[in-house]
Motif scaffolding. Sequence first.
Motif, PDB file in Angstrom:
ATOM      1  N   ILE A  10      17.576-132.252 -16.641  1.00 37.32           N
ATOM      2  CA  ILE A  10      18.549-133.700 -16.931  1.00 37.32           C
ATOM      3  C   ILE A  10      17.654-134.408 -18.423  1.00 37.32           C
ATOM      4  CG2 ILE A  10      16.729-135.725 -15.876  1.00 37.32           C
ATOM      5  CD1 ILE A  10      16.123-133.428 -13.477  1.00 37.32           C
ATOM      6  N   ILE A  11      17.120-134.072 -18.727  1.00 39.31           N
ATOM      7  CA  ILE A  11      17.101-134.287 -20.209  1.00 39.31           C
ATOM      8  C   ILE A  11      17.827-134.615 -21.470  1.00 39.31           C
ATOM      9  CG2 ILE A  11      15.832-134.550 -22.660  1.00 39.31           C
ATOM     10  CD1 ILE A  11      13.546-133.366 -20.675  1.00 39.31           C
ATOM     11  N   THR A  12      18.896-133.541 -21.410  1.00 43.26           N
ATOM     12  CA  THR A  12      20.368-132.870 -22.170  1.00 43.26           C
ATOM     13  C   THR A  12      21.179-133.929 -21.384  1.00 43.26           C
ATOM     14  OG1 THR A  12      20.133-131.332 -21.550  1.00 43.26           O
ATOM     15  CG2 THR A  12      19.759-131.139 -23.082  1.00 43.26           C
ATOM     16  N   LEU A  13      21.123-133.721 -20.478  1.00 41.49           N
ATOM     17  CA  LEU A  13      22.932-134.575 -20.088  1.00 41.49           C
ATOM     18  C   LEU A  13      22.488-136.181 -19.767  1.00 41.49           C
ATOM     19  CD1 LEU A  13      23.295-132.479 -16.253  1.00 41.49           C
ATOM     20  CD2 LEU A  13      24.336-132.866 -18.498  1.00 41.49           C
ATOM     21  N   THR A  14      21.400-136.263 -19.789  1.00 39.32           N
ATOM     22  CA  THR A  14      21.134-137.732 -20.371  1.00 39.32           C
ATOM     23  C   THR A  14      21.517-138.116 -21.788  1.00 39.32           C
ATOM     24  OG1 THR A  14      19.131-137.710 -19.080  1.00 39.32           O
ATOM     25  CG2 THR A  14      19.502-139.710 -20.621  1.00 39.32           C
ATOM     26  N   ILE A  15      20.480-137.616 -22.768  1.00 35.18           N
ATOM     27  CA  ILE A  15      21.964-137.958 -24.177  1.00 35.18           C
ATOM     28  C   ILE A  15      22.937-137.837 -23.952  1.00 35.18           C
ATOM     29  CG2 ILE A  15      21.476-136.947 -26.203  1.00 35.18           C
ATOM     30  CD1 ILE A  15      18.449-135.753 -25.988  1.00 35.18           C
TER      31      ILE A  15
ATOM     32  N   VAL B  76      28.847-142.665 -24.244  1.00 36.64           N
ATOM     33  CA  VAL B  76      29.291-143.971 -23.439  1.00 36.64           C
ATOM     34  C   VAL B  76      29.440-145.029 -25.112  1.00 36.64           C
ATOM     35  CG1 VAL B  76      28.222-146.510 -22.992  1.00 36.64           C
ATOM     36  CG2 VAL B  76      27.445-144.391 -21.044  1.00 36.64           C
ATOM     37  N   LEU B  77      28.440-144.367 -26.380  1.00 37.28           N
ATOM     38  CA  LEU B  77      28.798-144.422 -27.142  1.00 37.28           C
ATOM     39  C   LEU B  77      29.558-144.244 -27.584  1.00 37.28           C
ATOM     40  CD1 LEU B  77      24.518-144.210 -29.222  1.00 37.28           C
ATOM     41  CD2 LEU B  77      25.979-146.308 -28.450  1.00 37.28           C
TER      42      LEU B  77
ATOM     43  N   VAL C  39      30.924-140.080 -36.324  1.00 36.50           N
ATOM     44  CA  VAL C  39      29.432-138.889 -36.628  1.00 36.50           C
ATOM     45  C   VAL C  39      28.694-138.805 -34.883  1.00 36.50           C
ATOM     46  CG1 VAL C  39      28.961-139.561 -38.612  1.00 36.50           C
ATOM     47  CG2 VAL C  39      27.893-140.594 -37.525  1.00 36.50           C
ATOM     48  N   ILE C  40      29.387-140.020 -34.176  1.00 39.05           N
ATOM     49  CA  ILE C  40      28.432-140.400 -32.929  1.00 39.05           C
ATOM     50  C   ILE C  40      28.620-138.847 -31.675  1.00 39.05           C
ATOM     51  CG2 ILE C  40      28.383-141.402 -30.253  1.00 39.05           C
ATOM     52  CD1 ILE C  40      29.927-143.609 -31.720  1.00 39.05           C
ATOM     53  N   PRO C  41      29.128-137.739 -31.763  1.00 44.91           N
ATOM     54  CA  PRO C  41      29.388-137.049 -30.952  1.00 44.91           C
ATOM     55  C   PRO C  41      28.485-135.750 -32.033  1.00 44.91           C
ATOM     56  CG  PRO C  41      31.482-137.626 -31.565  1.00 44.91           C
ATOM     57  CD  PRO C  41      30.610-138.304 -32.376  1.00 44.91           C
TER      58      PRO C  41
ATOM     59  N   LEU D  11      20.513-134.017 -31.496  1.00 43.28           N
ATOM     60  CA  LEU D  11      19.514-135.173 -30.716  1.00 43.28           C
ATOM     61  C   LEU D  11      19.304-133.457 -29.600  1.00 43.28           C
ATOM     62  CD1 LEU D  11      19.415-138.194 -30.719  1.00 43.28           C
ATOM     63  CD2 LEU D  11      18.682-136.855 -32.045  1.00 43.28           C
ATOM     64  N   ILE D  12      19.962-133.434 -28.740  1.00 42.49           N
ATOM     65  CA  ILE D  12      20.604-132.605 -27.794  1.00 42.49           C
ATOM     66  C   ILE D  12      19.387-131.380 -28.150  1.00 42.49           C
ATOM     67  CG2 ILE D  12      21.234-130.433 -26.184  1.00 42.49           C
ATOM     68  CD1 ILE D  12      23.505-133.075 -25.766  1.00 42.49           C
ATOM     69  N   ALA D  13      19.563-130.612 -29.694  1.00 42.79           N
ATOM     70  CA  ALA D  13      18.991-129.239 -30.179  1.00 42.79           C
ATOM     71  C   ALA D  13      17.587-129.741 -30.620  1.00 42.79           C
ATOM     72  CB  ALA D  13      20.006-129.007 -31.241  1.00 42.79           C
TER      73      ALA D  13
END
Length: 214
Positions: A194-199, A205-206, A141-143, A149-151
Motif C-alpha cells: 500500500i505504501i509503495t504503490l501510493t508513492i 501523477v507528477l 528526474v521524477i521517476p 523513495l520507494i526503496a
Amino acid sequence: MDVLTDNWSVYGEGFLGTVELTVYSSLLALALGFVMASFRIAPVGSLRAFGTVWVTVLRNTPLTLLFFAVLLGLPRFGLILPFEVFAVLALGCYTSAFICEVLRSGINTVPVGQGEAARSLGMTFHQILGGVMLPQAFRSVIPPIGSTLIALAKNSAIAGAFSVTELLGTYKTLNELGYSIIWTFVWIAVGYLIITLTISAIFHVLEKRWGVPR
C-alpha cells in the motif's frame, strides 16, 4: 484473516510508524540531496569536495551499519534523542546520497550553453541553479526520485531492530501471541505494498504533469 482483524491496532500502529518514518525521512533526504547536489556542482572547490565525500561515504556504507552508528554512537557523545528521530536521521542521510546523484545526473542533462548564457547575463550561481538548471532537471528526474523513495520506504524496516515502531516489527508481537507467521507476514507485505504503490501513484501523477514527454 483473523490475524488482521484480531490485531488491527497492532498492524495500524506499525503501519503508521512506517508511514511517518517514510515521510519524515523522505523530506530530509530531498532537502539534503538538493544541498549536496548543489555542492557537487558549485564553483567552490571545498564545497565540491564535501559533497563528493558525503556521497561516497554514505553510498558505500551498509544502512544497518549507519543505523548502529547513529542510534548507538551519537548518544555516547551526549546527543540524546528519541530513537524515532535517530532512525529518520539515518534513513534521510543515507537516501540523500542517492537523491544527490539523481539530481546531479538531471542537472548534467541541461545543455552547458544555457548555463554559459545565464552567466553572460550576470546571473549568480544560485540564480542559474534555481532559475535555469533545476526547473529543467526536475522534469527528467521524477521517476528515479520516486524509485529512490520507494526503496527508502522498504529500508525503514531496519528501524524495527532498534526499538522503533514500524510495520515489520509487528511480527514479533504477533508471533508471541501464537498467530501464524505466514499470514502475519502476508499482511505486513500488504501494508508495504500500500505504501509503495501510493508513492508510485504520486510520482506517476507528477511525471504525467511535469515529466519529459516520451
